[in-house]
Design a protein around this motif. Structure first.
Motif, PDB file in Angstrom:
ATOM      1  N   ASN A  67     -68.042 -45.472  35.247  1.00 61.47           N
ATOM      2  CA  ASN A  67     -68.167 -46.092  33.926  1.00 61.47           C
ATOM      3  C   ASN A  67     -69.065 -47.326  33.948  1.00 61.47           C
ATOM      4  O   ASN A  67     -69.852 -47.549  33.014  1.00 61.47           O
ATOM      5  CB  ASN A  67     -66.785 -46.475  33.395  1.00 61.47           C
ATOM      6  CG  ASN A  67     -65.990 -45.261  32.926  1.00 61.47           C
ATOM      7  OD1 ASN A  67     -66.535 -44.176  32.789  1.00 61.47           O
ATOM      8  ND2 ASN A  67     -64.715 -45.456  32.676  1.00 61.47           N
ATOM      9  N   ALA A  68     -68.917 -48.137  35.010  1.00 59.54           N
ATOM     10  CA  ALA A  68     -69.704 -49.374  35.079  1.00 59.54           C
ATOM     11  C   ALA A  68     -71.199 -49.076  35.194  1.00 59.54           C
ATOM     12  O   ALA A  68     -72.024 -49.668  34.474  1.00 59.54           O
ATOM     13  CB  ALA A  68     -69.239 -50.224  36.268  1.00 59.54           C
ATOM     14  N   SER A  69     -71.553 -48.161  36.096  1.00 56.23           N
ATOM     15  CA  SER A  69     -72.975 -47.826  36.256  1.00 56.23           C
ATOM     16  C   SER A  69     -73.505 -47.124  35.008  1.00 56.23           C
ATOM     17  O   SER A  69     -74.659 -47.344  34.594  1.00 56.23           O
ATOM     18  CB  SER A  69     -73.173 -46.960  37.500  1.00 56.23           C
ATOM     19  OG  SER A  69     -72.290 -45.853  37.488  1.00 56.23           O
ATOM     20  N   PRO A  90     -71.302 -56.462  36.238  1.00 60.73           N
ATOM     21  CA  PRO A  90     -72.120 -57.603  36.701  1.00 60.73           C
ATOM     22  C   PRO A  90     -72.591 -57.440  38.143  1.00 60.73           C
ATOM     23  O   PRO A  90     -73.676 -57.937  38.503  1.00 60.73           O
ATOM     24  CB  PRO A  90     -71.161 -58.792  36.555  1.00 60.73           C
ATOM     25  CG  PRO A  90     -70.219 -58.388  35.462  1.00 60.73           C
ATOM     26  CD  PRO A  90     -70.018 -56.921  35.656  1.00 60.73           C
ATOM     27  N   LEU A  91     -71.802 -56.731  38.957  1.00 60.46           N
ATOM     28  CA  LEU A  91     -72.199 -56.510  40.347  1.00 60.46           C
ATOM     29  C   LEU A  91     -73.332 -55.499  40.453  1.00 60.46           C
ATOM     30  O   LEU A  91     -74.097 -55.499  41.423  1.00 60.46           O
ATOM     31  CB  LEU A  91     -70.994 -56.010  41.165  1.00 60.46           C
ATOM     32  CG  LEU A  91     -69.766 -56.915  41.200  1.00 60.46           C
ATOM     33  CD1 LEU A  91     -68.639 -56.246  41.985  1.00 60.46           C
ATOM     34  CD2 LEU A  91     -70.110 -58.266  41.817  1.00 60.46           C
ATOM     35  N   PHE A  92     -73.465 -54.646  39.429  1.00 59.20           N
ATOM     36  CA  PHE A  92     -74.480 -53.602  39.445  1.00 59.20           C
ATOM     37  C   PHE A  92     -75.746 -53.986  38.693  1.00 59.20           C
ATOM     38  O   PHE A  92     -76.747 -53.262  38.737  1.00 59.20           O
ATOM     39  CB  PHE A  92     -73.926 -52.313  38.807  1.00 59.20           C
ATOM     40  CG  PHE A  92     -72.736 -51.733  39.519  1.00 59.20           C
ATOM     41  CD1 PHE A  92     -72.443 -52.094  40.830  1.00 59.20           C
ATOM     42  CD2 PHE A  92     -71.910 -50.819  38.886  1.00 59.20           C
ATOM     43  CE1 PHE A  92     -71.349 -51.554  41.490  1.00 59.20           C
ATOM     44  CE2 PHE A  92     -70.813 -50.267  39.533  1.00 59.20           C
ATOM     45  CZ  PHE A  92     -70.535 -50.646  40.843  1.00 59.20           C
ATOM     46  N   SER A  93     -75.714 -55.111  38.010  1.00 63.50           N
ATOM     47  CA  SER A  93     -76.827 -55.462  37.118  1.00 63.50           C
ATOM     48  C   SER A  93     -78.143 -55.669  37.862  1.00 63.50           C
ATOM     49  O   SER A  93     -79.214 -55.487  37.290  1.00 63.50           O
ATOM     50  CB  SER A  93     -76.479 -56.723  36.317  1.00 63.50           C
ATOM     51  OG  SER A  93     -76.216 -57.805  37.193  1.00 63.50           O
ATOM     52  N   GLY A  94     -78.078 -56.029  39.135  1.00 71.61           N
ATOM     53  CA  GLY A  94     -79.312 -56.258  39.898  1.00 71.61           C
ATOM     54  C   GLY A  94     -79.863 -55.012  40.545  1.00 71.61           C
ATOM     55  O   GLY A  94     -80.923 -55.074  41.183  1.00 71.61           O
ATOM     56  N   LEU A  95     -79.188 -53.894  40.390  1.00 69.68           N
ATOM     57  CA  LEU A  95     -79.640 -52.651  41.012  1.00 69.68           C
ATOM     58  C   LEU A  95     -80.733 -51.988  40.175  1.00 69.68           C
ATOM     59  O   LEU A  95     -80.775 -52.142  38.950  1.00 69.68           O
ATOM     60  CB  LEU A  95     -78.462 -51.686  41.174  1.00 69.68           C
ATOM     61  CG  LEU A  95     -77.304 -52.169  42.056  1.00 69.68           C
ATOM     62  CD1 LEU A  95     -76.181 -51.124  42.068  1.00 69.68           C
ATOM     63  CD2 LEU A  95     -77.772 -52.464  43.479  1.00 69.68           C
ATOM     64  N   GLY A  96     -81.601 -51.242  40.847  1.00 72.79           N
ATOM     65  CA  GLY A  96     -82.658 -50.527  40.141  1.00 72.79           C
ATOM     66  C   GLY A  96     -82.113 -49.340  39.371  1.00 72.79           C
ATOM     67  O   GLY A  96     -80.983 -48.882  39.600  1.00 72.79           O
TER      68      GLY A  96
END
Length: 442
Positions: A172-174, A199-205
């Motif tokens: 769900n987050a991704s 928020p932990l995934f926001s920097g991922l491509g």
């Protein structure tokens, strides 16, 4: 090649459900090894009992904290089944959040938000259960019959449920981050995953997020299929069997034992030669003698008793209230049910190997359940009253006692003395019949 994912999904789905139904078929075959019994009387009461006890979990309330936590996990099971419907459609047809197009975005948002809150409660519950089972030292969860596989099984179930809920939140987050970037259609509301994991995934491509979402989605789906097929080997089979088990429960008053028609008719003839045993037992042949009195193996137990064994969740509430166990006796009602299931599985393995059952020289009595255990029972029915899904260990104990007394004349000395006194003195105590009313003179 664009449909390769859909094909793989469909193959996994068919294989998973195929194995699951094969396991259910084997369980049904194993239960049918027992004697037939008619438990279809009072259908209205049976439906009410099933709704109240299995679905409503009414008997869990005696331990409120455990009941609430169990309710969260129970809801988690419902979550998995509701969500599996959407996953199946998406996996087969390659859609994305199919239910949104069916129920509308507003209702779908409420639906997904509710699932997230409930999934968070499931995670909290399984963590507490894990700590409680392994570190808190609850006596009924640390008894010797739980050493080895039973304890590992309980822990594996909690770990699997934790992993499934974690994958659910990761998916769900991704998904939510990809939606915010405009790479996926905006569907659903995710109050937990969007605030904790996103928020932990926001920097991922974008590519990494896509593979993370797909990976979590596949892990969640395969995990559900694995969990579903793991149930056959687990005490958590009660998730399914609690419903038929409560429907077929004994609705007679506790303490009322079944009498053998042939024995009843014989006693009536002994007491009154003019008695008509056919009138007393209209559906029974009083001259028919059973092949065996009582039970020393699973083939002598009835099918509901074997269903009881498969439905046992090994919670130990029965053993916790057993006066014999509390006072240090060897009896544990939970172990009676676990041993019965072990013997069923032993017989099932024999049948699977040989095509039919071949005598293995083993029995439920003596090889699994010791005589010391069954004679320690006070027949108080505390175990029956305590069981959350209406399992009846006492009925199995009484059938094995009946076998020992009527087939082997192997009752304990104290019981033999009592029966001799009844035969000679018409009372359990050893005194002359002429003295029976002496107490009134006082």
């Amino acid at each position: 090649m664009q449909y390769i994912d859909n094909i793989i999904f469909l193959v996994a789905l068919v294989a998973g459900f195929g194995l699951f139904f094969r396991s259910l078929k084997e369980i049904y075959r194993n239960i049918k090894l027992g004697r037939a019994i008619d438990r279809t009387d009072r259908p209205g009461d049976r439906w009410k009992t099933m709704a109240k006890v299995a679905m409503g979990q009414s008997k869990m309330g005696k331990r409120p904290i455990a009941a609430i936590l169990h309710l969260f996990v129970y809801v988690g099971f419902v979550i998995i089944n509701i969500e599996l419907l959407e996953i199946m459609v998406d996996g087969i047809f390659g859609t994305h959040r199919f239910l949104a197009s069916v129920i509308g975005d507003s209702l779908y948002g409420f639906f997904t938000a509710t699932l997230e809150v409930l999934a968070l409660l499931v995670i909290m519950a399984v963590v507490i259960f894990f700590i409680r089972r392994n570190f808190y030292g609850v006596k009924r969860l640390t008894m010797k019959e739980l050493f080895g596989w039973p304890k590992q099984d309980a822990n594996w179930i909690l770990i699997i449920e934790f992993a499934l809920m974690t994958a659910f939140f990761t998916m769900n987050a991704s998904d939510w981050v990809l939606q915010q970037r405009g790479l996926l259609a905006t569907h659903g509301s995710f109050p937990v995953s969007s605030n904790i994991l996103a928020p932990l995934f926001s920097g991922l491509g974008d590519g990494t997020l896509y593979y993370l979402e797909r990976g979590a989605w596949w892990f969640h789906f395969i995990g559900i299929l694995f969990f579903m097929n793991y149930l056959y080997y687990s005490k958590h089979l009660h998730i399914i069997l609690a419903f038929p088990n409560t429907w077929y429960a004994n609705l007679q008053p506790k303490g009322k034992f079944n009498n053998l028609a042939s024995v009843t008719a014989e006693i009536k003839l002994m007491m009154d030669p003019n008695a008509d045993p056919y009138a007393a037992q209209p559906d029974a042949d009083p001259n028919a003698v059973p092949d065996k009195f009582g039970a020393n193996d699973i083939f002598d137990l009835n099918q509901v008793q074997l269903l009881n064994a498969y439905s046992c969740t090994e919670c130990g509430r029965c053993t916790a209230v057993c006066p014999a166990n509390i006072t240090g006796k060897k009896l544990s009602p939970r172990k009676i049910m676990m041993d019965t299931r072990d013997r069923i599985e032993e017989v099932a393995w024999n049948i699977n190997k040989n095509g039919k059952f071949e005598d293995d020289g083993r029995k439920l009595l003596d090889d699994h359940i010791q005589r010391e255990e069954i004679w320690a029972c006070t027949t108080c029915n505390a175990c029956v009253e305590a069981c959350p899904v209406l399992i009846d260990p006492l009925s199995i104990i009484m059938e094995m006692r009946r076998f020992l007394v009527m087939e082997q004349s192997a009752a304990p000395q104290e019981l033999n003395l009592m029966m001799t006194n009844v035969e000679n003195n018409a009372a359990p105590w050893q005194y002359n019949q002429a003295d029976r009313l002496n107490w009134a003179n006082e």
